[in-house]
Scaffold this motif. Structure first.
Motif, PDB file in Angstrom:
ATOM      1  N   ALA A 197      -4.218   2.524   5.604  1.00 29.38           N
ATOM      2  CA  ALA A 197      -3.489   3.759   5.293  1.00 29.38           C
ATOM      3  C   ALA A 197      -2.410   4.077   6.328  1.00 29.38           C
ATOM      4  N   ALA A 198      -2.771   4.052   7.603  1.00 27.47           N
ATOM      5  CA  ALA A 198      -1.797   4.431   8.624  1.00 27.47           C
ATOM      6  C   ALA A 198      -0.676   3.401   8.688  1.00 27.47           C
ATOM      7  N   ASN A 231       1.029   6.255   1.057  1.00 25.22           N
ATOM      8  CA  ASN A 231       0.475   5.084   1.728  1.00 25.22           C
ATOM      9  C   ASN A 231      -0.589   4.467   0.832  1.00 25.22           C
ATOM     10  N   ASN A 251      -2.356   0.147  16.024  1.00 29.14           N
ATOM     11  CA  ASN A 251      -3.324   1.211  16.224  1.00 29.14           C
ATOM     12  C   ASN A 251      -2.679   2.320  17.007  1.00 29.14           C
ATOM     13  N   PHE A 310       1.957   3.879   5.795  1.00 28.34           N
ATOM     14  CA  PHE A 310       2.564   5.197   5.556  1.00 28.34           C
ATOM     15  C   PHE A 310       4.080   5.050   5.465  1.00 28.34           C
ATOM     16  N   GLN A 319      -8.910  -0.016  10.377  1.00 26.73           N
ATOM     17  CA  GLN A 319      -8.745   1.438  10.415  1.00 26.73           C
ATOM     18  C   GLN A 319      -7.999   1.966   9.191  1.00 26.73           C
ATOM     19  N   GLY A 320      -8.664   2.895   8.513  1.00 26.60           N
ATOM     20  CA  GLY A 320      -8.020   3.561   7.384  1.00 26.60           C
ATOM     21  C   GLY A 320      -7.780   2.670   6.181  1.00 26.60           C
ATOM     22  N   ASP A 364      -4.757   3.022   0.922  1.00 24.72           N
ATOM     23  CA  ASP A 364      -6.030   2.669   1.552  1.00 24.72           C
ATOM     24  C   ASP A 364      -6.726   1.741   0.577  1.00 24.72           C
ATOM     25  N   ALA A 407      -3.794   7.795   0.526  1.00 22.61           N
ATOM     26  CA  ALA A 407      -4.552   8.635   1.453  1.00 22.61           C
ATOM     27  C   ALA A 407      -3.622   9.517   2.270  1.00 22.61           C
TER      28      ALA A 407
END
Lengths: 490, 263, 192
Positions: free
Chosen positions: A144-145, A131, A7, A148, A140-141, A133, A172
């Motif tokens: 996605a994060a 990335n 995170n 990446f 979270q996401g 999603d 995303a």
């Protein structure tokens, strides 16, 4: 194994915002519990993870085999991102950004409770970071994060598939719209613990809208057009990434008596699909890919970034046509697929045409589509050039009804292949194309009583396409010149 | 002996004479100005002081000369801390391009890490341009220092971003366009490293990260004609935020910059 | 009798071995050691050092700037929580490093004041400031992203690094106000 999540909260402010959201969420759940719906909202208990396997992914329209495991396991998913030029329609190419080399991307099938270790690989030849999603991910996401990834690199993240259902996944990365518009979406099925009820055939169908510099059918390599994407006016609306991905030789195939299940997704980026199969009624629909099963549906909405599971038993043979019932998309932008069913007729369920009699109301105007401005185009100098140019005109304008093999659709659209009607009188064929045609005609012994709208083609394009047809599909050859087309116009 | 090798390679490449190799290190002066970052918490313009920028991206041949002089940056010798395993992946050896040498010589060098790019520039008394400097110089098309209003210009850039680069050898430097400042290939050839690329704070998840760079994504949602410009910049921004300094990427090169000195 | 004696000796030997784990900077640095960086830094006392000077110990490091009002005091507190969670016998092996990402404003004096304000034990904590280029380089080595923001602030990622005696980053704690358990486990692991 323990899920790892990074995170990246850069500011204290961010955690305050997030804490605020969580607070709001718990308020909601509190008020909902009055409805006696508590179980749905209780935290999920994790199943014990036994063993490890690598997920077998499939390219559309295929679906990986049902999961027969009775336990949760660790599943390793390897998905490679490839940017590549592919066919959008005959004579038209486009640079697609893909998950696994296809649009839509590879189908992923795991079981509820599975612990998924996801490896996202960005091919070194790719130009951009990407990335993923996954709507199936709680976190979270949607991953996605965590996923990446720069070109030439690989990201690993993991999640537990706690919610069964059919979910969309997509890229995303900024600008999201463009990544999705270029084909970066697919489906992941989180199969319920008990498994999906057995069927005979499963297929993977996903709709998408595309925005190109040139309009529909304009040949050559077509770049992405952002203005059109912003205005949400696509040039192509297709199933499985291209015009004709599910027609002709690519049609889905099944037999009378089969129970067929379609895993349907919609990548968007913009349009909502009114998914319909002409000539069938869905016995069961897992509405929006969730757990609610509805019955006896004709058309089901598939939201952009959403899905549906449709199921039906095939009682009679024929070509069942998959469409987005926002119907201009089907006839003018490509959203048409075919489920070709072989087997014995059942006249009690469907008779075919039984009678044909004259009916003459007052008037009876021919359907005429509004004229559009004619594109400038190259002029064919030889018969060969004319035939070649006619091929893509055919694919863009004729194939939806008359089919890729020119055989038409029995009782609806007359055949152009080995057509006595066509070969007997070229002038009549030219007139049908440029002026439209209505009333009963007999082709190869079968009566047809439909309406063919006049085609808004230039003299050149009409000459090309008729010449193409005359020299293909077992017809007797010949050439129609633009002047003849001009003369035939009413 | 070393010079001989260089000359031989140049002769092999055929098209450039030795003198022109040094021309490739030419710099153009970019008169400063203000640049409004496309996404930033502050809407205030960043002041870009006058600076000098290489006319061309650094080529494979130029980089070869550099690694000859600086052994620690040779393929196979560079430390893991400073480059990943893709470093100079398109070269056959530490001082050898291999079979594509003719095509590679004057093509921009790629598969180099930020550390290597930085070391290269420092070796020649230069530095990497900042994001603000690079973006400022990249606003120019052939005729205007600021082509933000030219949608055709941005469409061209997007068209390039949208295409994968499947060739082992990229096109030569000087093969795209020369901008208002006399700088070549700012768009359409390779991505380029910047000194503070790591100021791109997003995680690549283009909808969250709202704590920072809010405007980046709110801006994306606003439907207006300027979006075309934003899209091109988004993609550069996303690219920068996906990178780590030791990454070597197949279409990521660099050029150097320098302060304009008034000592 | 003999057997018992032997067992006792063995136990003692094993136990002493365990507590006496010796850390040192290896003669040849691993390739991914941050001690390969040759940049020079100033401590809060104004001494000039290289990162390598901190080798041979376990270092827990983070990047901060002293004018920072929210995240940096928080991250300093997170480091102090890690310190508090260390086993007493390990305390002497573990050092804490705070590296400034704001070289223009963070003079050694400012760092010293920050240390005193936060009651940092300067026998085990060191604060460093350097030139802008070297700060950029160490930020890249530590995967820290930062940029100047409004009102002289700096937006930055919050990462705490566990660096082993040879200079290799063995663990990163990402985010603020994270429970220190995982980071403490990563430190414990270095004793295995």
């Amino acid at each position: 194994m323990k899920p790892i999540r990074k995170n990246r909260l850069w500011l204290l402010a961010a955690s305050v915002v997030i804490a605020g959201v969580l607070g709001l969420h718990s308020c909601n759940t509190g008020s909902k519990s009055d409805a006696g719906d508590v179980d749905h909202l209780a935290p999920k208990t994790m199943e014990k993870i036994v063993g490890e396997e690598v997920a077998k992914l499939t390219s559309p329209p295929m679906v990986p085999p049902p999961i027969t495991r009775k336990n949760a396991t660790k599943v390793i998913v390897n998905l490679e991102i490839i940017e590549k030029e592919m066919r959008m329609a005959d004579g038209v190419t486009y640079t697609f950004w893909t998950y696994g080399g296809t649009v839509p991307g590879s189908f992923i099938r795991v079981r509820e409770g599975d612990f998924v270790e996801f490896h996202l690989k960005n091919h070194p030849d790719n130009k951009l970071p990407h990335n993923i999603d996954l709507h199936a991910v709680t976190g979270q996401g949607g991953g996605a994060a965590a996923s990446f990834t720069a070109p030439g690199h690989e990201s690993v993240f993991s999640f537990t598939a706690i919610n069964p259902g059919l979910y969309v996944y997509h890229c995303a990365t900024a600008p999201v719209g463009m990544h999705i518009a270029n084909g970066m979406y697919g489906l992941i099925l989180i199969e319920p613990k008990a498994g999906m009820p057995p069927v005979d055939k499963e297929f993977y169908v996903m709709q998408g809208d595309f925005y190109t510099k040139g309009s529909y059918g304009e040949s050559g390599h077509q770049p992405f057009d952002m203005e059109k994407a912003l205005k949400e006016i696509p040039d192509y609306v297709v199933f499985n990434g291209s015009v004709g991905a599910l027609t002709g030789d690519n049609a889905l195939k099944a037999k009378v008596g089969d129970k067929v299940r379609l895993y349907v997704g919609n990548g968007g980026p913009n349009l909502v699909s009114s998914f319909h199969v002409i000539g069938e009624i869905f016995d069961n629909v897992w509405v929006e890919g969730g757990t609610t099963v509805n019955h006896q549906l004709q058309t089901t909405l598939v939201p952009a970034g959403g899905s549906a599971i449709t199921e039906f038993r095939l009682d009679v043979p024929g070509n069942f046509i998959l469409v987005d019932h926002s119907i201009f998309r089907t006839f003018n932008k490509g959203s048409l697929g075919i489920l070709s069913v072989t087997g014995e007729e059942n006249k009690a369920i469907y008779s075919g045409k039984q009678d044909d009699r004259v009916y003459q109301p007052e008037g009876g105007a021919i359907q005429s589509m509004p004229e559009s401005k004619k594109p400038t185009e190259p002029v064919a100098k030889t018969l060969e050039e004319r035939i070649a140019a006619g091929k893509s005109v055919y694919a863009a304008n004729c194939q939806a009804c008359h089919q890729a093999d020119g055989k038409g659709i029995p009782k609806a659209f007359p055949p152009l292949a080995s057509s006595d009607y066509l070969n007997a009188d070229h002038k009549r064929a030219v007139s049908a194309v440029v002026n439209g045609l209505s009333g009963t005609i007999t082709v190869n012994g079968e009566k047809y009583d439909g309406v063919m709208p006049k085609q808004t083609l230039s003299d050149e394009a009409a000459a090309n396409v008729i010449t193409y047809v005359l020299n293909n599909f077992g017809n007797k050859g010949g050439e129609v010149k633009p002047e003849q087309v001009k003369a035939a116009r009413k | 002996m070393k010079n001989w090798l260089v000359i031989l390679t140049v002769i092999a490449a055929g098209t450039f004479a030795n003198a022109q190799v040094s021309d490739q290190a030419m710099m153009a002066t970019i008169r400063g100005g203000t640049y409004v970052p496309l996404y930033s918490l502050d809407t205030a313009a960043t002041i870009v002081k006058p600076f000098m920028l290489d006319v061309y991206p650094v080529t494979n041949l130029q980089f070869l000369e550099f690694v000859k002089k600086n052994e620690s940056w040779q393929k196979g010798k560079v430390k893991q801390l400073f480059a990943d395993s893709s470093y100079l992946r398109h070269w056959d050896g530490a001082l050898l391009f291999g079979k594509d040498s003719v095509k590679l010589a004057h093509a921009p060098v790629v598969n180099v890490s930020w550390y290597a790019a930085k070391a290269y520039c420092e070796c020649y008394g230069k530095r990497l341009p900042t994001v603000a400097e690079w973006e400022f110089a990249a606003l120019a098309n052939e005729t205007k220092p600021n082509a933000s209003a030219d949608s055709g210009f941005y469409q061209r850039i997007i068209d390039w971003y949208a295409k994968p680069s499947h060739n082992r050898a990229l096109k030569n430097i000087g093969s795209t366009f020369k901008n208002y400042y006399g700088v070549w290939d700012m768009h359409g050839l390779v991505w380029e490293w910047t000194q503070d690329f790591n100021s791109a704070l997003t995680s690549g998840e283009s909808r969250s990260d709202s704590s920072l760079d809010k405007d980046l994504f709110c801006g994306a949602g606003a439907v207006n004609a300027k979006n075309l410009k934003n899209y091109a910049a988004f993609m550069r921004y996303a690219m920068r935020s996906s990178l780590k300094a030791k990454y070597s990427v197949g279409n990521l090169g660099f050029r150097c910059a320098k302060d304009v000195h008034t000592p | 009798m003999n057997k018992i004696f032997f067992a006792c000796v063995t136990l003692l030997f094993v136990a002493s071995c365990h507590t006496k784990k010796e850390f040192k900077l290896p003669d040849v640095l691993p390739e991914n050691s941050i001690y390969n960086l040759t940049s020079e830094w100033k401590t809060q006392e104004g001494e000039t050092v290289q990162l390598k000077n901190f080798g041979g110990k376990i270092n827990v490091a983070a990047m901060i700037f002293t004018a920072c009002r929210s995240a940096c005091p928080r991250i300093t507190a997170d480091l102090q929580r890690i310190d508090a969670g260390l086993k007493n016998k390990h305390k002497s092996d573990v050092r804490f490093l705070l590296i400034s990402m704001d070289p223009e404003r963070d003079t050694p004096e400012k760092l010293k004041k920050f240390a005193l304000d936060h009651k940092l034990d300067l026998s085990r904590w060191t604060l460093l400031t350097g030139n802008a280029d070297d700060v950029m380089e160490i930020a890249n080595v530590l995967d820290v992203r930062f940029k100047a923001s409004k009102e002289n602030g700096i937006d930055h990622s919050n990462i705490i690094h566990v660096i082993d005696p040879s200079g290799v980053i063995v663990h990163q704690q990402v985010g603020l106000a994270i429970e220190p358990d995982e980071t403490l486990r990563a430190i414990e692991k270095l004793y295995e």
